[in-house]
Design an enzyme around this catalytic site. Structure first.
Site, PDB file in Angstrom:
ATOM      1  CB  CYS A  51     -44.504  -3.054  -5.744  1.00 50.22           C
ATOM      2  SG  CYS A  51     -45.383  -3.570  -7.256  1.00 50.22           S
ATOM      3  CB  CYS A  55     -47.354 -10.364  -6.054  1.00 48.07           C
ATOM      4  SG  CYS A  55     -47.564  -9.507  -7.631  1.00 48.07           S
ATOM      5  CB  CYS A  58     -43.931  -9.645  -3.952  1.00 47.15           C
ATOM      6  SG  CYS A  58     -42.624  -8.467  -4.368  1.00 47.15           S
ATOM      7  CB  CYS A  95     -31.520  -9.403 -14.644  1.00 50.29           C
ATOM      8  SG  CYS A  95     -31.077 -10.826 -15.656  1.00 50.29           S
ATOM      9  CB  CYS A 127     -32.597  -9.263 -18.590  1.00 51.30           C
ATOM     10  SG  CYS A 127     -34.289  -9.846 -18.309  1.00 51.30           S
ATOM     11  CB  CYS A 187     -36.751 -13.395 -19.454  1.00 48.44           C
ATOM     12  SG  CYS A 187     -36.271 -14.231 -17.917  1.00 48.44           S
ATOM     13  NE  ARG A 259     -32.389 -16.796 -18.280  1.00 52.15           N
ATOM     14  CZ  ARG A 259     -31.231 -16.778 -18.933  1.00 52.15           C
ATOM     15  NH1 ARG A 259     -30.131 -17.167 -18.316  1.00 52.15           N
ATOM     16  NH2 ARG A 259     -31.163 -16.371 -20.186  1.00 52.15           N
TER      17      ARG A 259
END
Length: 319
Positions: A51, A55, A58, A95, A127, A187, A259
């Site tokens: 990616c 972040c 991550c 998901c 999702c 979400c 969640r």
């Protein structure tokens, strides 16, 4: 339901004595949700690693050497097989996560649409989290049968720039708006334990609670420290902060599914129990959450039995 929420009145709730806070959260939970029911969700990484975002939490970021190997997008057969297995194990929500800055155009996006259709055909909630979306992509996902789109705010606007520099807060809000415009449920939650303050956690909850309408799903994650990331050396978070955050989320977003997401391997059974008492009514189960470890399914099943919790049925919750 009290709207609009301000940071000040959310702060008053967050800072209540913990016993009072959890008691009110449980009362609120019982007013809007069936007691002792927990929705079982499964999260699958359909495109792993590489990616371009930075972040700080991550392990899939290309900026850091974390040992996560790049993998190509899973084909629809593999996704359907994983969803079928998850459904047989009691999941009602499936998901799919892809490590993209933004959802691509062309063949890859068409493959995601096929996977959404395949999971929807099983009768499950579907999702996706694919990064930023355009209005047209959101509309196509809706037409394919997508139930919900995950796009977390992560933290408060003030703390956000200390964690991420490659995408700004408004980018995230724009994607949430595109999802809403397409008629897909939202979400949206965040992460605690990244070095933020109580005021940052309150700021995150304020952002979520003042979205109009509020998110139907609010995942609260505890940082899972990944070797090689800037946040790998963050100290342990007091699990009672997780409880306090969940309880406040339940009170200010009473109709949302709250969640209990990443980080459960770092929590004791007792602290997880307190999270359920504070209003959490969904977990992600399975050996992994994208690339991070999760409690084994048999361990979750034993805990659910011990606590007298039952898996939520899809028909009872609906879309």
């Amino acid at each position: 339901m009290r709207t609009p929420w301000t940071r000040e009145n959310i702060s008053v709730i967050y800072h209540r004595p913990l016993m009072d806070l959890v008691f009110e959260a449980q009362q609120t939970h019982r007013q809007f949700h069936t007691p002792n029911e927990v929705q079982m969700c499964r999260l699958l990484s359909i495109k792993t690693g590489g990616c371009p975002e930075d972040c700080g939490y991550c392990p899939q970021s290309a900026h850091y050497d974390t040992g996560v190997e790049r993998e190509h997008l899973l084909d629809v057969r593999a996704v359907r097989a994983a969803a079928t297995q998850a459904q047989a194990a009691g999941a009602t929500r499936f998901c799919m996560g892809a490590a993209w800055r933004e959802a691509p155009q062309g063949r890859q996006f068409e493959s995601v649409l096929e996977s959404v259709r395949a999971v929807a055909d099983l009768g499950m909630e579907v999702c996706c989290t694919l990064g930023m979306l355009s209005l047209s992509q959101a509309a196509m996902l809706k037409a394919a049968g997508l139930t919900a789109y995950n796009h977390n705010l992560d933290t408060s606007p003030e703390f956000y720039g200390k964690i991420i520099s490659t995408r700004n807060y408004q980018d995230r809000l724009n994607t949430i708006a595109a999802v809403r415009n397409a008629g897909i449920t939202v979400c949206c939650g965040g992460i605690v334990g990244m070095g933020e303050s109580d005021e940052d956690r309150i700021g995150l909850l304020h952002q979520l609670a003042t979205l109009d309408p509020q998110p139907e799903s609010v995942p609260i994650n505890m940082l899972v420290r990944a070797s090689g990331t800037p946040l790998a050396s963050q100290p342990d978070l007091d699990p009672l902060i997780m409880v306090r955050t969940i309880a406040t989320a339940r009170i200010v977003m009473p109709r949302s599914m709250v969640r209990l997401a990443a980080g459960r391997r770092q929590m004791s059974r007792e602290s997880i129990c307190l999270c359920f008492l504070a209003g959490a009514n969904s977990i992600f189960y399975g050996e992994k959450l994208l690339t991070t470890l999760n409690p084994p399914p048999d361990e979750d099943a034993e805990l659910m039995t011990t606590l007298g919790l039952k898996p939520m049925q899809y028909a009872a919750h609906g879309k």
